[in-house]
Scaffold this active site. Structure first.
Site: not given
Length: 244
Positions: A16-17
């Site tokens: 996930d960023c």
């Protein structure tokens, strides 16, 4: 929660960023806070993020093919409605256009460079292609694949990203058992990890703050195998595992 997970057995990390690598709450709060002051609202950043978060998640469920800038703008308008204030088109667009300006966490770029020595890195993000491209100018990540909501027509915690992720692993010649998922959000990512039977690492960026901030409470069971306060701590653990 801890485990004796062998970090050397994996060949790929999926990330996930926003919340993990990019400080999305600071980016969102910068715009919401400016708007609130103009409106004469005496609300802290935490209060604004808490009021905002459920609106974003609801829109992503209701209209999963909506591009992320429009999700942000619509969620902002709903926030305003809930607070009894109108959000103008200018303010809504300001938030919608802000993704590339959201700051990276100070340790993200270095940690990614260190992790890339050991694994293929894959992004699975709830944003749009242009937004992530702007963020990656800060991260300077060498990613084997980038999977966005715009690519898959849906938003986590729906499973669209992970169906695409498994197909990407096949293209890379990596078995699903060789994948480790890394994320901050319990709601968006660790719920899915539990559902999919994926081992995962929780980067607990909010360890020094109470509550979930802009992220809704988890809507189902969640799990993780390892927990770190930062990406730097995770990269340290990986380096130690491979050197040992």
């Amino acid at each position: 929660m801890t485990s004796d997970l062998d970090l050397t057995q994996y060949k790929a990390l999926s990330f996930d960023c926003y919340g993990t690598l990019i400080d999305w709450e600071t980016g969102i709060a910068e715009v919401l806070g400016q708007w609130a002051r103009v409106q004469g609202l005496d609300l802290s950043d935490e209060e604004l993020l808490l009021a905002y978060g459920d609106h974003e998640a609801a829109i992503e469920r209701e209209a999963p093919t909506t591009r992320y800038p429009d999700v942000l703008a619509t969620a902002f308008r709903r926030l305003g409605d809930g607070l009894g204030r109108q959000v103008s088109q200018e303010w809504a667009q300001r938030l919608g256009d802000s993704v590339p300006d959201w700051p990276a966490f100070p340790d993200s770029a270095d940690a990614l460079a260190r992790l890339a020595r050991h694994y293929k890195l894959i992004i699975v993000s709830n944003v749009h292609r242009d937004g992530f491209a702007g963020s990656n100018r800060q991260l300077r990540g060498d990613f084997a694949a980038i999977i966005t909501a715009e690519d898959v027509g849906g938003y986590k915690p729906a499973d669209n990203h992970f169906r695409a992720l498994y197909a990407t692993l096949t293209d890379l010649g990596i078995d699903r058992s060789e994948l480790l998922h890394v994320a901050q959000s319990l709601f968006h990512d660790h719920v899915v990890a539990k559902r999919e039977g994926l081992p995962s690492v929780w980067i607990d960026r909010r360890h020094d703050r109470s509550g979930q901030g802009a992220t809704p409470e988890p809507s189902a069971e969640w799990s993780y195998n390892l927990r770190f306060d930062s990406m730097a701590e995770f990269a340290d653990a990986v380096d130690e595992a491979f050197s040992g």
